[in-house]
Design an enzyme around this catalytic site. Structure first.
Site, PDB file in Angstrom:
ATOM      1  N   ALA A  50       0.874  -1.174   0.000  1.00  0.00           N
ATOM      2  CA  ALA A  50       0.000   0.000   0.000  1.00  0.00           C
ATOM      3  C   ALA A  50       0.904   1.215   0.000  1.00  0.00           C
ATOM      4  O   ALA A  50       2.015   1.182   0.541  1.00  0.00           O
ATOM      5  CB  ALA A  50      -0.916   0.030   1.217  1.00  0.00           C
ATOM      6  N   ILE A  52       0.818   3.769   1.697  1.00  0.00           N
ATOM      7  CA  ILE A  52       1.089   4.309   3.036  1.00  0.00           C
ATOM      8  C   ILE A  52       1.935   3.398   3.922  1.00  0.00           C
ATOM      9  O   ILE A  52       2.359   3.814   5.000  1.00  0.00           O
ATOM     10  CB  ILE A  52      -0.218   4.639   3.781  1.00  0.00           C
ATOM     11  CG1 ILE A  52      -1.062   3.384   3.970  1.00  0.00           C
ATOM     12  CG2 ILE A  52      -0.973   5.756   3.086  1.00  0.00           C
ATOM     13  CD1 ILE A  52      -2.217   3.551   4.933  1.00  0.00           C
ATOM     14  N   TYR A  53       2.181   2.174   3.501  1.00  0.00           N
ATOM     15  CA  TYR A  53       2.902   1.241   4.374  1.00  0.00           C
ATOM     16  C   TYR A  53       4.259   1.804   4.790  1.00  0.00           C
ATOM     17  O   TYR A  53       4.959   2.408   3.986  1.00  0.00           O
ATOM     18  CB  TYR A  53       3.084  -0.106   3.696  1.00  0.00           C
ATOM     19  CG  TYR A  53       1.847  -0.984   3.671  1.00  0.00           C
ATOM     20  CD1 TYR A  53       0.641  -0.592   4.255  1.00  0.00           C
ATOM     21  CD2 TYR A  53       1.888  -2.215   3.058  1.00  0.00           C
ATOM     22  CE1 TYR A  53      -0.478  -1.406   4.220  1.00  0.00           C
ATOM     23  CE2 TYR A  53       0.767  -3.043   3.025  1.00  0.00           C
ATOM     24  CZ  TYR A  53      -0.405  -2.634   3.612  1.00  0.00           C
ATOM     25  OH  TYR A  53      -1.515  -3.450   3.579  1.00  0.00           O
ATOM     26  N   SER A  54       4.602   1.571   6.043  1.00  0.00           N
ATOM     27  CA  SER A  54       5.847   2.074   6.648  1.00  0.00           C
ATOM     28  C   SER A  54       5.995   3.580   6.419  1.00  0.00           C
ATOM     29  O   SER A  54       7.045   4.069   6.018  1.00  0.00           O
ATOM     30  CB  SER A  54       7.068   1.317   6.130  1.00  0.00           C
ATOM     31  OG  SER A  54       7.067  -0.010   6.588  1.00  0.00           O
ATOM     32  N   ASN A  55       4.885   4.278   6.672  1.00  0.00           N
ATOM     33  CA  ASN A  55       4.863   5.738   6.534  1.00  0.00           C
ATOM     34  C   ASN A  55       5.323   6.194   5.152  1.00  0.00           C
ATOM     35  O   ASN A  55       6.183   7.057   5.016  1.00  0.00           O
ATOM     36  CB  ASN A  55       5.685   6.412   7.649  1.00  0.00           C
ATOM     37  CG  ASN A  55       5.286   7.842   7.857  1.00  0.00           C
ATOM     38  OD1 ASN A  55       4.148   8.215   7.591  1.00  0.00           O
ATOM     39  ND2 ASN A  55       6.209   8.658   8.322  1.00  0.00           N
TER      40      ASN A  55
END
Length: 181
Positions: A50, A52-55
């Site tokens: 995604a 957004i994963y891991s900011n």
């Protein structure tokens, strides 16, 4: 490893490998490549991402490994999600953005960060009451016709939300990825 057939052009490994916390794993590039090789050898070929994963950093980190080993790209299927916007210097609160321009922008970012030409399946990350199905349909049509995305789906939608969105689309929804309890 068993495979799940989505349509005549797409199948996925029975197990998908998620990268939500990729940066927390603390792997070097070499270790991540080795991990991916081991997963692929086991038949785990479906990679779940995604934006957004891991900011917002997991796709870029994954792409760095693929840059070192571009041959691995042809052995895996890439799924990614978009639509959640985290609180930041440009967003006062977390919200969902499913506008046509935002979806297309996030796909372009994901393609660049992952270092791939095509996303096998793009998912809308979570349902939103502000989702405009006409804009989503236009974005999906644009991305499909450009060859940037092969398939589309949603994540964590209720059955009625899934059926409602599906009515507006010219491209089929191939999945609703449900978060386990």
């Amino acid at each position: 490893m068993n495979r799940i057939t989505i349509n005549e052009d797409t199948s996925y490994s029975n197990i998908a490998l998620g990268f939500w916390r990729l940066l927390d794993w603390g792997l070097s590039d070499r270790e991540l490549i080795y991990f991916l090789e081991q997963c692929l050898d086991l038949g785990i070929t479906t990679m779940d991402h995604a934006d957004i994963y891991s900011n917002y950093k997991a796709e870029e980190r994954f792409g760095r490994a693929l840059k070192e080993r571009p041959d691995l790209k042809n052995k895996m299927e890439i799924i990614t999600k978009c639509g959640i916007v985290y609180k930041s210097s440009t967003a006062r609160v977390k919200y969902y953005n499913y506008s046509k321009d935002y979806i297309i922008q996030q796909v372009d970012n994901s393609l660049k960060n992952l270092g791939v030409d095509t996303i096998n399946t793009l998912l809308l990350h979570r349902p939103s009451e502000m989702l405009n199905p006409y804009e989503v349909s236009e974005a999906f049509d644009t991305l499909y016709k450009s060859g940037k995305v092969r398939n589309f789906g949603v994540s964590n939608f209720l059955p009625e939300q899934y059926r409602t969105l599906k009515q507006y689309l010219d491209v089929p929804l191939v999945t609703n990825q449900i978060e386990p309890e």
